[in-house]
Design an enzyme around this catalytic site. Sequence first.
Site, PDB file in Angstrom:
ATOM      1  N   HIS A  45     -58.933  -3.563  44.988  1.00 35.16           N
ATOM      2  CA  HIS A  45     -59.998  -4.314  45.646  1.00 35.16           C
ATOM      3  C   HIS A  45     -61.218  -4.439  44.739  1.00 35.16           C
ATOM      4  O   HIS A  45     -61.874  -5.489  44.689  1.00 35.16           O
ATOM      5  CB  HIS A  45     -60.377  -3.619  46.957  1.00 35.16           C
ATOM      6  CG  HIS A  45     -61.555  -4.214  47.645  1.00 35.16           C
ATOM      7  ND1 HIS A  45     -62.803  -3.631  47.592  1.00 35.16           N
ATOM      8  CD2 HIS A  45     -61.690  -5.344  48.387  1.00 35.16           C
ATOM      9  CE1 HIS A  45     -63.660  -4.369  48.272  1.00 35.16           C
ATOM     10  NE2 HIS A  45     -63.013  -5.405  48.769  1.00 35.16           N
ATOM     11  N   GLU A  48     -60.677  -7.098  42.198  1.00 37.30           N
ATOM     12  CA  GLU A  48     -60.840  -8.415  42.847  1.00 37.30           C
ATOM     13  C   GLU A  48     -62.303  -8.844  42.811  1.00 37.30           C
ATOM     14  O   GLU A  48     -62.622  -9.985  42.468  1.00 37.30           O
ATOM     15  CB  GLU A  48     -60.340  -8.342  44.285  1.00 37.30           C
ATOM     16  CG  GLU A  48     -60.583  -9.606  45.106  1.00 37.30           C
ATOM     17  CD  GLU A  48     -61.034  -9.306  46.520  1.00 37.30           C
ATOM     18  OE1 GLU A  48     -62.053  -9.887  46.956  1.00 37.30           O
ATOM     19  OE2 GLU A  48     -60.367  -8.507  47.198  1.00 37.30           O
ATOM     20  N   HIS A  49     -63.212  -7.940  43.146  1.00 40.79           N
ATOM     21  CA  HIS A  49     -64.644  -8.250  43.101  1.00 40.79           C
ATOM     22  C   HIS A  49     -65.099  -8.566  41.676  1.00 40.79           C
ATOM     23  O   HIS A  49     -65.846  -9.513  41.449  1.00 40.79           O
ATOM     24  CB  HIS A  49     -65.451  -7.060  43.633  1.00 40.79           C
ATOM     25  CG  HIS A  49     -65.579  -7.032  45.118  1.00 40.79           C
ATOM     26  ND1 HIS A  49     -66.799  -7.013  45.764  1.00 40.79           N
ATOM     27  CD2 HIS A  49     -64.652  -7.015  46.106  1.00 40.79           C
ATOM     28  CE1 HIS A  49     -66.614  -6.978  47.074  1.00 40.79           C
ATOM     29  NE2 HIS A  49     -65.310  -6.974  47.306  1.00 40.79           N
ATOM     30  N   GLU A 125     -69.823  -2.307  51.705  1.00 38.88           N
ATOM     31  CA  GLU A 125     -68.678  -2.818  52.469  1.00 38.88           C
ATOM     32  C   GLU A 125     -67.947  -1.672  53.169  1.00 38.88           C
ATOM     33  O   GLU A 125     -67.528  -1.800  54.331  1.00 38.88           O
ATOM     34  CB  GLU A 125     -67.731  -3.564  51.526  1.00 38.88           C
ATOM     35  CG  GLU A 125     -66.614  -4.326  52.223  1.00 38.88           C
ATOM     36  CD  GLU A 125     -65.760  -5.140  51.264  1.00 38.88           C
ATOM     37  OE1 GLU A 125     -64.787  -5.744  51.743  1.00 38.88           O
ATOM     38  OE2 GLU A 125     -66.064  -5.173  50.055  1.00 38.88           O
TER      39      GLU A 125
END
Length: 419
Positions: A45, A48-49, A125
């Site tokens: 993840h 991905e950022h 997040e």
Amino acid sequence: MIVAKLDNGIRVVIEKVPFFHSVSAGVWVKAGSRYETAQDNGISHFIEHMLFKGTEKRNARQIAAEIDNIGGVLNAFTAKECTCFYVHVMDEHLRIGIELLADMLRNSRLDEGEIKKEQGVVCEEISMVEDTPDDLVHELAASGFYGSNPLGQTILGTKERVNSFTAEDLRKYMRKRYTTGNIVLSIAGNVDEQVTLEMLREYFSEGIEQAPGSNDALETRPRGSQSTVFAVKDNEQMNMCMTFDGAGSRDEDFYPLTVFNGAFGGSMSSRLFQTVREQNGLTYSIYSYASSYNDCGAYSIYAGMSPGQTGRVLELIQQQTKLAFQNGLEGEELENAREQIKGSLILGTEGARPIMSRNGKMLLLQNRTEPVECIIKQLNAVTASDVERAVKRVFSGHCCCAFVGKEKFLPRDYKPEPV
């Protein structure tokens, strides 16, 4: 539809839909929390950022502006078994979108300064999920159900792990997972298939680690030992998620369980919604859903209620699971559930992005594609005995129940009853 392979091993699927005026292009990577260790949990993840944070030729603002200036959408998501980066643009701007995706995949700088800033973003997040009980309870249920298996890990990881990532950690993981054999390029919309294939060859034939697809040794039907797990949160509702063994996406029970879910808890006319909410007024939200992975799956029931109603809600859910175990689906209820699923499927795939997503994910994880017509054929073939078999398998197996709420209301003495 064209299914092909570039010389370096990247698989490609292109589906022409001539009556659209748009195109979706997706880069699908076999990278997700299922393939992570406890030490690098959250790294898929985080990467991905980071791929949005600048390349050798574009900074983060230029990446965003380039897609905004043509009225397109650029986004990404990470799941347990895959990561996807995609653009959705007018058909005339397909080249811009493909070149941008290739630049992000091949040339991201992974700058240490940007990493530090993004660590703060991802930690926020994580905090957002922790502060949202009806999200947190699903994570808690997966952790209890799957135990130490990587499927029990969160996609986001922990703040401690995220804050430990370095540029070298990200590059090392990408060298392992972001390889040509682990990548699928999926395009759907108003395109010339051959011209698009040549475009993909132009932008994706070089600059990506060349290696065959990973042969991950995955544990079939992983299972934890806990039957009840808890998280203390100072919120007014009690949030509950009850998770059972389910069906994998290649399993013979995948479509029977899908049809069953439509009748059991997947709609407003379902048994759970009508019994618990409409007839008894005990919850605002109650539903069930299946989580299917390549070789295994889970089946879950969620409810949010006033703490004082928890016992009665659990009692009604238990009654419905026993009723389903004993009788399954048949007659008009079976037919209605089948039509509901078929309708949702058709309505949910009438667009370039859903078509791109279906083709890309299936080719990545199952090395095949399947037209909607084939899926409908399999749904039509589901019989009452198929549903009965799937339901007995689900509700006779292991169950883990997760609760999120105030300490004094948590039902710590609750144990899921065998059906």
